[in-house]
Design an enzyme around this catalytic site. Structure first.
Site, PDB file in Angstrom:
ATOM      1  N   SER A 259      -8.793 -17.024  20.201  1.00  0.00           N
ATOM      2  CA  SER A 259      -9.654 -18.152  20.547  1.00  0.00           C
ATOM      3  C   SER A 259     -10.330 -18.665  19.285  1.00  0.00           C
ATOM      4  CB  SER A 259     -10.711 -17.727  21.558  1.00  0.00           C
ATOM      5  OG  SER A 259     -11.645 -16.896  20.913  1.00  0.00           O
ATOM      6  N   LYS A 260     -11.184 -19.624  19.471  1.00  0.00           N
ATOM      7  CA  LYS A 260     -11.903 -20.223  18.346  1.00  0.00           C
ATOM      8  C   LYS A 260     -12.650 -19.187  17.498  1.00  0.00           C
ATOM      9  CE  LYS A 260     -12.951 -23.867  17.183  1.00  0.00           C
ATOM     10  NZ  LYS A 260     -11.926 -24.582  16.553  1.00  0.00           N
TER      11      LYS A 260
END
Ligand code: GLU
Length: 513
Positions: A259-260
């Site tokens: 994810s980010k």
């Protein structure tokens, strides 16, 4: 015709809610490669039913990312096709038709229970039986005539699937996970059409996949729990059930879903950091698939010939950025100079404008930069051999090649290099610079790397100086530091007057005029 003889038709069905996550990109690549490898069709379908997030801009973001990756679709937005339209919001009539079909087959029933009633039932069930097992099928036993009368009277209702009560376990063989079995008796009578007439997610997907003749559904395993529900819908409609292939998750190096938090997680971010689409496709293809368990460089052509579902692993894949960097370097080294200029253009423009990788040039500057590339593409192509060997990402270009755009002055003179090279005790850098300048100023010398280097090297003996102590000061005077691309190959690409002016400039700064 048996299933095996059917032409393969696969689809990538993104919901345009923002950027294209690398997990989605991998799903797209697998569908695309599978279609290519089997001579099938690759369809792009935009699942844009979420009115808040599915904006035209977000759709464009997905299309751009697909184009950048070079994943051409045979049917879909812009190209059209015989089973379009390819936006779910434009397929509402097909969902209505499918509902009619379900009604005719006696596979659905209208449900008039209100939200309040359902909430109350859920609450009670949670208290009394330790859990809510889904809708209690109150309306399933309504007399059809009465139900029709209530519909005619305009009473709000949804349509629910009449899951057969004697349905055994829902079984299918997943092309990746193998035989799967889900008990049907825990499936409640799911809503297929809401009270406003819109289809639910699972219903729309099944209608589309069936109407588009999809033979293989290859998608992330976050959809695995939808599959038994979708199979019930296929059965109710009396349509062929496609082969399912669910793809494992992509994890960050810490073992958590990518994810980010791990830095870049979308295709656009990798593009903006100077990765090449070919490297990205190769790298993502190997996150969960392998050719033979060891080959790491797999070109598009090979991928499109050799891709097969049976070599997809069910193990979660780990996103290893070091490997991606290495792979990007390999692709950079192997590309033609012309293609490099094209791919590197945004960063070459930054270098031209004196910007760093994360600085945006102004529009006017950018126009000038682009024009310069257009006027003298060969000059830009000749920058390629200067950096190709050591470039890992294209966004390193502004820093590595800035000095090629300084004109007649040294815009950044690295203080450490000045101390270590020019002011090094006993190195006689001032003498070295003066001598080199004289050689480089000689108009009878061809302005080419080799003769220039040889002529400078010839100074070593009369001056009694080691080549290193001759070339390093010259490097600092031309490039501003000690770690630049090959010196004479760089000098050759710049005008003589500029080189001489830079030497003078640095000499005066460091040793005084
Ligand atoms: N639209 C879904 C998503 O973006 C994919 C649906 C599917 O592949 O069946 O996750």
């Amino acid at each position: 015709m048996t299933d095996k003889d059917k032409k393969v038709r696969v689809r990538f069905a993104p919901s345009p809610t923002g950027r294209l996550h690398v997990g989605g990109a991998r799903t797209a690549i697998y569908n695309w490669a599978f279609a290519k490898a089997t001579g099938g069709d690759f369809i792009l379908r935009i699942e844009d039913t979420d009115p808040e997030r599915s904006t035209p801009e977000n759709t464009q973001v997905i299309l751009n990312a697909m184009n950048w990756l070079g994943l051409e679709w045979d049917e879909g937005p812009l190209v059209g096709g015989s089973t379009g339209p390819y936006f779910q919001t434009q397929r509402m009539d097909t969902y209505r038709d499918a509902l009619e079909r379900l009604k005719e087959r006696g596979a659905v029933y209208p449900c008039f229970c209100t939200k309040e009633e359902l909430d109350a039932k859920r609450e009670a069930a949670e208290k009394e039986h330790g859990g809510y097992a889904g809708y209690d099928r109150t309306c399933r036993s309504l007399d059809p005539a009465e139900a029709q009368a209530r519909i005619d009277a305009g009473e709000a209702h949804v349509w629910r699937l009449k899951v057969p009560l004697d349905h055994g376990p829902i079984e299918f063989v997943d092309a990746v996970y193998g035989p799967m079995s889900f008990p049907a008796d825990v499936m409640d009578d799911m809503i297929v059409v809401r009270s406003d007439g819109t289809p639910t997610y699972n219903f729309a997907v099944v209608c589309d996949d069936a109407n588009m003749g999809i033979t293989h559904v290859i998608r992330g395993d976050d959809h695995l729990s939808n599959t038994p529900r979708q199979i019930l819908i296929y059965e109710a409609l009396g349509f062929d059930i496609p082969t399912f292939a669910h793809l494992s998750m992509i994890l960050g190096p810490d073992g958590k879903k990518l994810s980010k938090r791990h830095g870049a997680a979308s295709v656009e971010e990798f593009r903006d950091r100077g990765y090449l689409p070919d490297a990205m496709v190769n790298f993502l293809a190997l996150l969960g698939w392998s050719l033979d368990g060891e080959t790491t460089i797999i070109t598009r052509d090979v991928l499109c010939k050799e891709f097969s579902l049976d070599r997809i692993t069910k193990k979660d894949a780990v996103f290893d950025e070091t490997k991606l960097d290495w792979m990007n370097g390999v692709y950079i080294r192997e590309m033609p100079a012309e293609a490099w200029v094209e791919a590197a253009t945004p960063w070459l423009i930054r270098a031209f404008c004196g910007c760093s990788a994360d600085q945006e040039p102004t529009d006017e500057e950018a126009v000038l930069g682009a024009a310069d590339i257009e006027v003298r593409p060969e000059w830009y192509e000749s920058l390629y051999p200067l950096v190709a060997e050591r470039l890992v990402r294209l966004d390193e270009i502004p820093e590595k090649l800035a000095f090629m755009f300084w004109g007649d002055e040294v815009k950044t003179l690295d203080e450490k290099s000045v101390q270590k090279v020019l002011l090094k005790e006993g190195a006689r850098a001032d003498e070295a610079l003066r001598a080199c300048r004289e050689v480089l100023a000689d108009p009878s010398l061809a302005w080419e790397a080799e003769p220039l280097q040889e002529a400078c090297r010839a100074l070593c003996e009369p001056l009694d100086i080691k080549p290193k102590f001759l070339f390093q000061p010259l490097r600092v005077a031309v490039c501003g530091n000690m770690v630049s691309p090959p010196l004479f190959e760089s000098i050759e690409l710049l005008p003589r007057e500029d080189i001489l002016a830079r030497i003078d400039n640095v000499y005066n700064q460091v040793f005084g005029a």
